[in-house]
Scaffold this motif. Structure first.
Motif, PDB file in Angstrom:
ATOM      1  N   PHE A  38       0.895  -1.065   0.035  1.00  0.00           N
ATOM      2  CA  PHE A  38       0.024   0.278   0.074  1.00  0.00           C
ATOM      3  C   PHE A  38       0.845   1.259  -0.034  1.00  0.00           C
ATOM      4  O   PHE A  38       1.570   1.560   0.887  1.00  0.00           O
ATOM      5  N   THR A  39       0.758   1.856  -1.111  1.00  0.00           N
ATOM      6  CA  THR A  39       1.967   3.017  -1.228  1.00  0.00           C
ATOM      7  C   THR A  39       1.173   4.323  -1.456  1.00  0.00           C
ATOM      8  O   THR A  39      -0.181   4.365  -1.756  1.00  0.00           O
ATOM      9  N   PRO A  40       1.712   5.442  -1.204  1.00  0.00           N
ATOM     10  CA  PRO A  40       0.969   6.926  -1.403  1.00  0.00           C
ATOM     11  C   PRO A  40       0.407   7.046  -2.678  1.00  0.00           C
ATOM     12  O   PRO A  40       1.078   6.525  -3.695  1.00  0.00           O
ATOM     13  N   THR A  41      -0.697   7.731  -2.600  1.00  0.00           N
ATOM     14  CA  THR A  41      -1.272   8.523  -3.808  1.00  0.00           C
ATOM     15  C   THR A  41      -0.563   9.773  -4.164  1.00  0.00           C
ATOM     16  O   THR A  41      -0.549  10.156  -5.326  1.00  0.00           O
ATOM     17  N   LEU A  42      -0.188  10.613  -3.079  1.00  0.00           N
ATOM     18  CA  LEU A  42       0.687  11.685  -3.428  1.00  0.00           C
ATOM     19  C   LEU A  42       2.283  11.451  -3.232  1.00  0.00           C
ATOM     20  O   LEU A  42       2.594  10.671  -2.307  1.00  0.00           O
ATOM     21  N   SER A  43       3.122  12.150  -4.102  1.00  0.00           N
ATOM     22  CA  SER A  43       4.359  12.051  -4.139  1.00  0.00           C
ATOM     23  C   SER A  43       5.121  13.446  -4.449  1.00  0.00           C
ATOM     24  O   SER A  43       4.487  14.415  -4.922  1.00  0.00           O
ATOM     25  N   ASP A  44       6.286  13.724  -3.564  1.00  0.00           N
ATOM     26  CA  ASP A  44       6.951  14.967  -3.944  1.00  0.00           C
ATOM     27  C   ASP A  44       7.629  14.821  -5.061  1.00  0.00           C
ATOM     28  O   ASP A  44       8.622  15.824  -5.391  1.00  0.00           O
ATOM     29  N   SER A  45       7.804  13.682  -5.682  1.00  0.00           N
ATOM     30  CA  SER A  45       8.577  13.537  -6.817  1.00  0.00           C
ATOM     31  C   SER A  45       8.104  12.512  -7.842  1.00  0.00           C
ATOM     32  O   SER A  45       7.234  11.514  -7.461  1.00  0.00           O
ATOM     33  N   LEU A  46       8.156  12.414  -9.168  1.00  0.00           N
ATOM     34  CA  LEU A  46       7.833  11.571  -9.987  1.00  0.00           C
ATOM     35  C   LEU A  46       8.887  11.089 -10.906  1.00  0.00           C
ATOM     36  O   LEU A  46       9.855  11.767 -11.268  1.00  0.00           O
ATOM     37  N   ILE A  47       8.708   9.899 -11.599  1.00  0.00           N
ATOM     38  CA  ILE A  47       9.577   9.404 -12.374  1.00  0.00           C
ATOM     39  C   ILE A  47       9.316  10.092 -13.877  1.00  0.00           C
ATOM     40  O   ILE A  47       8.267  10.380 -14.120  1.00  0.00           O
ATOM     41  N   PRO A  48      10.317  10.711 -14.388  1.00  0.00           N
ATOM     42  CA  PRO A  48      10.209  11.503 -15.641  1.00  0.00           C
ATOM     43  C   PRO A  48       9.527  10.943 -16.728  1.00  0.00           C
ATOM     44  O   PRO A  48      10.141  10.123 -17.233  1.00  0.00           O
ATOM     45  N   GLU A  49       8.317  11.110 -17.124  1.00  0.00           N
ATOM     46  CA  GLU A  49       7.706  10.842 -18.536  1.00  0.00           C
ATOM     47  C   GLU A  49       7.206  11.889 -19.018  1.00  0.00           C
ATOM     48  O   GLU A  49       5.766  12.207 -18.895  1.00  0.00           O
ATOM     49  N   PRO A  50       7.821  12.325 -20.214  1.00  0.00           N
ATOM     50  CA  PRO A  50       7.291  13.340 -20.993  1.00  0.00           C
ATOM     51  C   PRO A  50       5.749  13.175 -21.499  1.00  0.00           C
ATOM     52  O   PRO A  50       5.143  14.280 -21.844  1.00  0.00           O
ATOM     53  N   THR A  51       5.507  12.099 -21.653  1.00  0.00           N
ATOM     54  CA  THR A  51       4.090  11.979 -22.554  1.00  0.00           C
ATOM     55  C   THR A  51       2.910  11.743 -21.372  1.00  0.00           C
ATOM     56  O   THR A  51       1.721  11.906 -21.902  1.00  0.00           O
ATOM     57  N   ILE A  52       3.296  11.959 -20.145  1.00  0.00           N
ATOM     58  CA  ILE A  52       2.278  11.610 -19.305  1.00  0.00           C
ATOM     59  C   ILE A  52       2.220  13.186 -18.290  1.00  0.00           C
ATOM     60  O   ILE A  52       3.164  13.500 -17.862  1.00  0.00           O
ATOM     61  N   LYS A  53       1.105  13.993 -18.681  1.00  0.00           N
ATOM     62  CA  LYS A  53       0.927  15.177 -17.640  1.00  0.00           C
ATOM     63  C   LYS A  53       0.230  14.786 -16.504  1.00  0.00           C
ATOM     64  O   LYS A  53      -0.398  13.767 -16.128  1.00  0.00           O
ATOM     65  N   ASN A  54       0.663  15.642 -15.321  1.00  0.00           N
ATOM     66  CA  ASN A  54       0.458  15.309 -14.213  1.00  0.00           C
ATOM     67  C   ASN A  54      -0.422  16.324 -13.372  1.00  0.00           C
ATOM     68  O   ASN A  54      -0.628  17.591 -13.741  1.00  0.00           O
ATOM     69  N   PHE A  55      -1.122  15.824 -12.289  1.00  0.00           N
ATOM     70  CA  PHE A  55      -1.968  16.740 -11.256  1.00  0.00           C
ATOM     71  C   PHE A  55      -1.127  17.166 -10.375  1.00  0.00           C
ATOM     72  O   PHE A  55      -0.139  16.338  -9.791  1.00  0.00           O
ATOM     73  N   GLU A  56      -0.899  18.419  -9.967  1.00  0.00           N
ATOM     74  CA  GLU A  56      -0.128  19.147  -8.744  1.00  0.00           C
ATOM     75  C   GLU A  56      -0.929  19.423  -7.801  1.00  0.00           C
ATOM     76  O   GLU A  56      -2.110  20.184  -7.825  1.00  0.00           O
ATOM     77  N   SER A  57      -0.535  19.523  -6.468  1.00  0.00           N
ATOM     78  CA  SER A  57      -1.100  19.810  -5.275  1.00  0.00           C
ATOM     79  C   SER A  57      -0.233  20.757  -4.412  1.00  0.00           C
ATOM     80  O   SER A  57       0.969  20.281  -4.341  1.00  0.00           O
ATOM     81  N   THR A  58      -0.493  21.279  -3.539  1.00  0.00           N
ATOM     82  CA  THR A  58       0.395  22.106  -2.585  1.00  0.00           C
ATOM     83  C   THR A  58       0.162  21.788  -1.094  1.00  0.00           C
ATOM     84  O   THR A  58      -0.980  22.178  -0.628  1.00  0.00           O
ATOM     85  N   PHE A  59       1.037  21.258  -0.419  1.00  0.00           N
ATOM     86  CA  PHE A  59       0.891  20.923   1.133  1.00  0.00           C
ATOM     87  C   PHE A  59       1.257  22.423   1.695  1.00  0.00           C
ATOM     88  O   PHE A  59       2.429  23.149   1.511  1.00  0.00           O
ATOM     89  N   ILE A  60       0.422  22.593   2.460  1.00  0.00           N
ATOM     90  CA  ILE A  60       0.630  24.213   3.206  1.00  0.00           C
ATOM     91  C   ILE A  60       0.760  23.907   4.739  1.00  0.00           C
ATOM     92  O   ILE A  60       0.139  23.182   5.177  1.00  0.00           O
ATOM     93  N   ASN A  61       1.956  24.335   5.033  1.00  0.00           N
ATOM     94  CA  ASN A  61       2.173  24.145   6.730  1.00  0.00           C
ATOM     95  C   ASN A  61       3.314  25.431   7.026  1.00  0.00           C
ATOM     96  O   ASN A  61       4.147  25.752   6.534  1.00  0.00           O
ATOM     97  N   GLU A  62       2.658  26.077   8.093  1.00  0.00           N
ATOM     98  CA  GLU A  62       3.411  27.279   8.547  1.00  0.00           C
ATOM     99  C   GLU A  62       4.631  27.142   9.270  1.00  0.00           C
ATOM    100  O   GLU A  62       5.626  28.082   9.344  1.00  0.00           O
ATOM    101  N   PHE A  63       4.871  25.863   9.575  1.00  0.00           N
ATOM    102  CA  PHE A  63       6.312  25.520  10.399  1.00  0.00           C
ATOM    103  C   PHE A  63       7.316  24.943   9.273  1.00  0.00           C
ATOM    104  O   PHE A  63       8.436  25.287   9.251  1.00  0.00           O
ATOM    105  N   THR A  64       6.982  23.983   8.476  1.00  0.00           N
ATOM    106  CA  THR A  64       7.863  23.362   7.410  1.00  0.00           C
ATOM    107  C   THR A  64       8.042  24.295   6.236  1.00  0.00           C
ATOM    108  O   THR A  64       8.792  23.950   5.528  1.00  0.00           O
ATOM    109  N   GLY A  65       7.031  25.044   5.859  1.00  0.00           N
ATOM    110  CA  GLY A  65       6.837  25.849   4.733  1.00  0.00           C
ATOM    111  C   GLY A  65       5.946  25.086   3.754  1.00  0.00           C
ATOM    112  O   GLY A  65       5.459  23.688   3.592  1.00  0.00           O
ATOM    113  N   ASN A  66       5.566  25.488   2.492  1.00  0.00           N
ATOM    114  CA  ASN A  66       4.736  24.790   1.604  1.00  0.00           C
ATOM    115  C   ASN A  66       5.617  23.981   0.782  1.00  0.00           C
ATOM    116  O   ASN A  66       6.925  24.171   0.749  1.00  0.00           O
TER     117      ASN A  66
END
Length: 326
Positions: free
Chosen positions: A30-58
């Protein structure tokens, strides 16, 4: 309109798949659905989201197009043969009969298997996990042919003579395609493949196309100078599975990352599409000898249920949400 009977069939299929792999000693992961990096695949376009945290930064995160980036780390850590049923996401997917930007994927990796071994495993899995009343095509022996053979039969030319960009472009132009001057070999090949090969594949039996051209960059090992240890399976003309004998050479993996990431950044700076981060430490993992298969379960369920539109097996389709029907 919701069809609860389809949800019951989906549950049956997933239960059968889990039983099949559990009985063979695979570990369900069981692995995460969100990742901070991806394998580069130019033919696949991606959805991006932002983690917001006042202590660690976005920090930017990306919805995974497949769980490969996590599963391979588990394999490198000694997990052995594994499988996962996961939600995956690909942006800018056309909304059509077989596409939904959010979809369910089955990935399974078998230690010390090559891509040929995975053909037999996959055929056995399809037959033993088919839902009650499944379309009979699932139980038929597949037609297995190389990509070279398929191109010769359905597109009418010898692909082995077209490993240069000039030759493949000549064949594409002969078919009326207008080829941009800077187009890559694989993009030109895909024009021919999508136009002349895919539509003509038999639909009365499953079809497996093996030995993909080496010019199509991916993390599948080469099995010759000109081909890769890779196959794709089509059922009723629909691509349902993709298999690699996984690359284990760290230098080759790093070269792939560097080349494909530069290509991805160059293309997306022009289009303004999301440029996901790439973690180059992935290139240094001790990937084990194995064969990995990725299978689209929504498409498989659609075929087994005798449906012709992927929306018919999705209670909450992306198109339905866009249209305000959910």
């Amino acid at each position: 309109m919701f069809d609860i009977s389809i949800e019951r069939k989906r549950a049956e299929l997933y239960k059968n798949i889990r039983s099949f792999f559990d009985e063979k000693g695979y570990l369900e992961v069981f692995t995460p659905t969100l990742s901070d990096s991806l394998i580069p695949e130019p033919t696949i376009k991606n959805f991006e989201s932002t983690f917001i945290n006042e202590f660690t930064g976005n920090k930017n995160f990306y919805l995974i197009p497949s769980p490969e980036i996590f599963i391979k780390r588990l394999i490198a850590s000694g997990s052995g043969s594994v499988y996962e049923i996961s939600k995956c996401f690909r942006n800018s997917e056309q909304l059509g009969l077989i596409h939904n930007p959010e979809f369910t994927m089955l990935e399974y990796y078998t230690m010390d298997y090559d891509e040929a071994d995975s053909i037999g495993l996959t055929i056995e899995m399809l037959r033993k996990t088919a839902i009650i009343g499944s379309d009979e095509i699932i139980f038929k022996d597949p037609l297995i042919m190389s990509v070279d053979e398929a191109v010769f039969k359905y597109a009418g030319f010898d692909l082995s003579m077209c490993h240069s960009i000039e030759k493949i472009r000549e064949e594409a132009e002969r078919r009326g395609h207008l080829i941009p001057e800077d187009e890559s070999w694989d993009d030109t090949f895909n024009r021919i493949f999508i136009d002349s090969v895919e539509p003509n594949l038999p639909t009365d039996v499953p079809v497996i196309l093996k030995d993909y051209p080496a010019e199509i960059e991916c993390l599948a090992k080469k099995n010759s100078e000109y081909t890769r240890a890779r196959w794709e399976m089509y059922i009723k003309g629909i691509e349902v599975a993709n298999c690699y004998k996984e690359e284990t050479d760290k230098k080759i993996t790093r070269s792939y990352y560097e080349k494909e990431y530069e290509k991805l950044k160059k293309e997306r700076k022009k289009t303004g599409d999301v440029i996901p981060d790439a973690d180059f430490s992935f290139c240094d993992i001790d990937m084990k000898e194995s064969s990995g298969v990725a299978m689209g379960l929504d498409r498989l369920l659609m075929i087994e249920c005798g449906k012709k539109d992927i929306e018919d097996v999705l209670s909450f389709s992306f198109k339905g949400m866009l249209d305000g029907k959910v």
